[in-house]
Design an enzyme around this catalytic site. Structure first.
Site, short mmCIF file in Angstrom:
data_model
loop_
_atom_site.label_atom_id
_atom_site.label_comp_id
_atom_site.label_asym_id
_atom_site.label_seq_id
_atom_site.Cartn_x
_atom_site.Cartn_y
_atom_site.Cartn_z
N GLU A 1 -12.50 31.59 32.69
CA GLU A 1 -12.25 32.83 33.01
C GLU A 1 -12.69 33.74 31.86
O GLU A 1 -12.18 34.68 31.32
CB GLU A 1 -10.95 33.03 33.20
N ASP B 1 -3.81 27.52 41.23
CA ASP B 1 -3.18 28.57 40.41
C ASP B 1 -1.74 29.17 40.70
O ASP B 1 -1.60 30.17 41.23
CB ASP B 1 -4.25 29.80 39.96
N GLU C 1 4.53 34.77 38.59
CA GLU C 1 3.14 35.52 38.83
C GLU C 1 2.73 35.89 40.28
O GLU C 1 2.66 37.05 40.69
CB GLU C 1 2.03 34.84 38.10
#
Length: 848
Positions: free
Chosen positions: A306, A385, A413
């Protein structure tokens, strides 16, 4: 001056009550009857065999004194002298390390203790707590206090050893005081580019961590700032370590791989891990840290992922990068946690064979055995993820010669960001208990990460927590159950998640049976409900991964980040087979691969993870995929509605402040679950053209669309993008712009028979303003509220009309008859133009 209606107060005054700061360590007084039951055998003295204030044994003595006084109402004297034990050996609490206990000459331990393990013996008024080390002694003290705090006074003889040596938490705090994926306020560790001045909350956090047997912490974001390694910051890290040392929590940091180089601190010409000047720099910097913090835990590194720098920049391997730090740490006994979260973040969904889920295996499998023995590869529990359901990462099966740890996410998240109740340990257990069948032998993930399966010396757990300055740490009282259970599962992954939950409930809210039952019921129902209304059949969490990761956006999935659904008009799901797809199923050992490769043997809850099928494909249940989608989203949203009345039944049994806080969030969740339901079901109905057999999707007989009401003042219709975020794809707003303070009215004549109804108002709560709303029936005020959820909730807020900002409020028990006039008045504020979506007139027992 802004108009006000003087209606119902938004927040009623409540008596001063608990704020959650103590978490499960409240040590609330037991009822008199239970205290009297234990009075005759209550210890008379505490002997803590260490007088050093930074020792966990000393801390254990203080905790025992404080806890016993608060739970049982009696303050016991503490002595640190060995000789005191002989004076009080008929009625005492003795706590110390194994070596200190040996010096007393009367040990009778029959089972070996490993580092951090403890022996707890309770016999009448004599309590003996022996730790293999200081941490173990403190853990044993917390175990004893947990027992008596729950009213358990039974004799016991317990030897408890950790399943794995590494039981760490990761915090994603930034040096400016913000927290990436944090939903509970600002950092307790950093402020304004430096370590915070006041570290009181850091010590309090260390206490919570120690009580659930966490022994290490990484205090900063994996997307690390090179300034973490300046002299000023290292001095601040020493203060953090000093604050946490009495609780046995060792401190480490995340590193920016390029820290010494031209784009970092500019102290070397390169950050090549094989360059001698870079090697020397890291050795010197590591030595500097250990000179100030001798018990430093080590480093965590996110590299070549990332946009983060890493060894691949110089055509070096990831093992070369990890070993750079491992060599610097090795003389000091330090550990490098190297994240396996490495993948190409610029993928093309049009390429059928591309698959982000393959990345960890592809990058790390061939490196097995090349990592030094103080390297631990930290692997996310699933291949993507932290989704609502993923299979266990296949990489766990392919590192027999490498230490491994599992990365779990306590901060929610993708799971509602602590504003949706989701008790996650049942999700984690599906991973920990999964059998990889390496070499055709039992190979549970929990045994792989502990080191037992492959005879590794290191391994364990890393939990991403992200506590903040909010008094209850995570921004939600109920979310703290996830942190509690994480620590206990890291110690013993065979633990029963419902039993752990109930321990937490009794410690946090008390032992009243109805309290335990209600919180157990809604918590255990929460993950299945959330999975149902967000993303089932293995399709992942259908959130907006390009923006806030909070609300629904099924049309946002096909993008460069690789979290794809490959949905079109006829089909849906990733083809991860070897025969025709990305080959991901083949990354698993043969017995497991055979199950996932075959459409007929793949479990329904992972079907769309591994297979691309028609919407009309029939599941093992007999339903089609699309009908399951519809049913599951309606069932999940309906389940969320039940959480509110269940919690309301506890009024008077939970203190007022926490009762109100939880009720507020559960009401929000009930409304937002309907947003999720309508957005996902509506999107796939629009895409596939296949009707819901129950005729629910797209049919809302109790709703009145805002744009169909009589509008006056500043209200005007606007199209909402994405379309599925609004009922009928349209909302109404007052004006626009940062200085907007206009008003509007939306009125409708009701055509419902005489009765008592709940009136729900769908609206949007946008960041950048706090619009004011009032609801009136025949000119009489019903309710007023503000678009101020950003003051009460912690999730990532949106600046536009979408499914992140979509919400609703319900006005209960309104008497209605045909011909009544319902009016909503909206007063805009800045960027928030008092947006309205619909009103729903709901008969009792009807879920819109």
């Amino acid at each position: 001056m802004r108009a006000r209606w003087g209606l119902l107060a938004l927040v009623a005054a409540v008596a001063v009550a608990e704020n959650g700061l103590s978490g499960w360590l409240r040590y609330a007084p037991l009822p008199d009857g239970q205290r009297q039951q234990y009075a005759s055998s209550l210890p008379s003295h505490i002997v803590a065999l260490n007088s050093t204030s930074t020792s966990p044994v000393y801390t254990a003595g203080q905790e025992l004194q404080d806890g016993i006084q608060r739970i049982l109402g009696r303050k016991l004297k503490i002595s640190q002298e060995h000789s005191a034990w002989t004076s009080f050996n008929s009625s005492f609490v003795l706590v110390g390390t194994l070596s200190a206990y040996d010096k007393l000459g009367s040990q009778n331990l029959s089972t070996d203790l490993v580092p951090d393990g403890f022996w707890l013996n309770i016999k009448g008024g004599a309590v003996t707590i022996v730790g293999q080390n200081g941490r173990g002694a403190l853990y044993g003290a917390f175990e004893y206090l947990s027992r008596i705090a729950q009213g358990n006074f039974a004799d016991a003889d317990i030897v408890s050893n950790p399943d794995a040596p590494i039981r760490w938490v990761n915090e994603w705090d930034n040096m400016d005081g913000t927290i990436e994926r944090g939903y509970a306020g600002r950092s307790i560790f950093f402020a304004n580019g430096s370590v915070a001045t006041d570290l009181t909350r850091v010590s309090q956090y260390a206490r919570l961590l120690a009580s659930v047997r966490i022994n290490g912490i990484v205090v900063n974001n994996v997307n690390a700032n090179p300034r973490m390694l300046t002299n000023e910051t290292i001095a601040g890290l020493k203060r953090i370590a000093d604050s946490m040392r009495p609780y046995g929590v060792r401190v480490g940091i995340s590193l920016n791989f390029a820290s010494p180089g031209p784009d970092g601190l500019k102290e070397t010409a390169t950050f090549d891990p094989l360059d001698p000047t870079v090697i020397a720099w890291w050795e010197a910097k590591t030595n500097q840290i250990y000179q100030q913090i001798p018990d430093w835990a080590g480093y965590l590194v996110k590299a070549n992922s990332e946009g983060q720098p890493g060894p691949l920049t110089y055509n070096r391997t990831l093992a070369d990068g990890a070993n750079l730090f491992a060599r610097a740490l090795r003389p000091h006994g330090g550990i490098i946690m190297f994240r396996a979260f490495v993948y190409n973040s610029n993928m093309n969904p049009a390429v059928w064979k591309d698959d982000r889920a393959n990345a960890a295996y592809d990058f790390f499998k061939e490196l097995d055995g090349e990592f030094l023995d103080n390297v631990i590869v930290q692997i996310k529990y699933g291949p993507i993820d932290f989704q609502v359901r993923e299979p266990a990462s296949p990489l766990f099966a392919h590192l027999p010669n490498t230490n491994a740890a599992i990365e779990l996410q306590i901060t929610q998240e993708y799971l509602g960001q602590q504003d949706h109740l989701v008790y996650t340990p049942p999700l984690w257990k599906t991973i920990l208990d999964f059998d990889m069948r390496v070499g055709g032998k039992p190979s549970l993930v929990r045994d792989i990460v502990s080191g037992q399966r492959f005879n590794r010396t290191l391994g364990g757990y890393a939990g991403v927590v992200n506590v903040g300055t909010n008094p209850n740490w995570l921004g939600s009282h109920l979310a703290m159950s996830n942190l509690y259970a994480y620590g206990r599962l890291a110690w013993d992954p065979t633990g029963d998640v419902q039993s752990l939950l109930q321990d937490w409930i009794r410690l946090t809210f008390g032992s009243e049976p109805s309290v335990v039952k209600v919180i157990t019921d809604i918590s255990m129902a929460s993950w299945p409900a959330y999975e149902n209304y967000t993303g089932n059949l293995g399709i992942q969490t259908l959130t907006d991964i390009l923006y806030t990761h909070f609300g629904p956006c099924p049309q946002c999935q096909e993008n460069r980040w690789g979290q794809w659904t490959r949905a079109d008009k006829s089909t849906i799901g990733m083809d991860r087979t070897v025969s025709n797809g990305t080959g991901n199923s083949g990354q698993y050992p043969p017995e497991v691969a055979a199950v996932f490769e075959n459409l007929e043997t793949t479990p329904d809850n992972l079907l769309l993870w591994f297979h691309h099928v028609n919407y009309t494909h029939r599941l093992h249940s007999g339903k089609t995929v699309i009908q399951h989608f519809y049913d599951a989203h309606y069932d999940g949203a309906a389940a969320a509605q039940t959480f509110v009345p269940a919690w309301q039944s506890l009024q008077g049994k939970v203190d007022g402040a926490r009762f109100d806080d939880v009720l507020f969030k559960l009401r929000f969740q009930a409304g937002h679950a309907l947003v999720w339901r309508d957005a996902v079901a509506g999107y796939y109905y629009n895409l596939s053209g296949i009707a819901d057999e129950a005729s629910r999707v797209g049919h809302h007989p109790y709703r009145i669309e805002a744009e169909s009401m009589a509008l006056s003042g500043g209200y005007r219709p606007v199209a909402v993008d994405p379309f599925e975020a609004a009922s009928n794809s349209t909302a109404i707003v007052v004006g626009s712009g940062p200085n907007n303070n206009g008003s509007g009215e939306a009125a409708t004549v009701l055509d419902f028979p005489l009765g008592t109804y709940d009136i729900a108002v769908g609206y949007f709560d946008v960041a950048g303003g706090r619009a004011h709303y009032g609801a009136f029936l025949n000119g009489e005020p019903l309710h007023e509220w503000y678009g101020d959820l950003e003051d009460h909730l912690g999730h990532e807020f949106s600046t536009k009309l979408d499914a992140h900002s979509a919400t609703r409020i319900t006005i209960p028990n309104v008497d209605v008859k045909r011909g009544d006039v319902l009016k909503i008045i909206g007063l805009a504020d800045g960027n928030e133009g008092a947006p309205l979506d619909y009103v729903a007139i709901l008969p009792k027992g009807v879920v819109d």
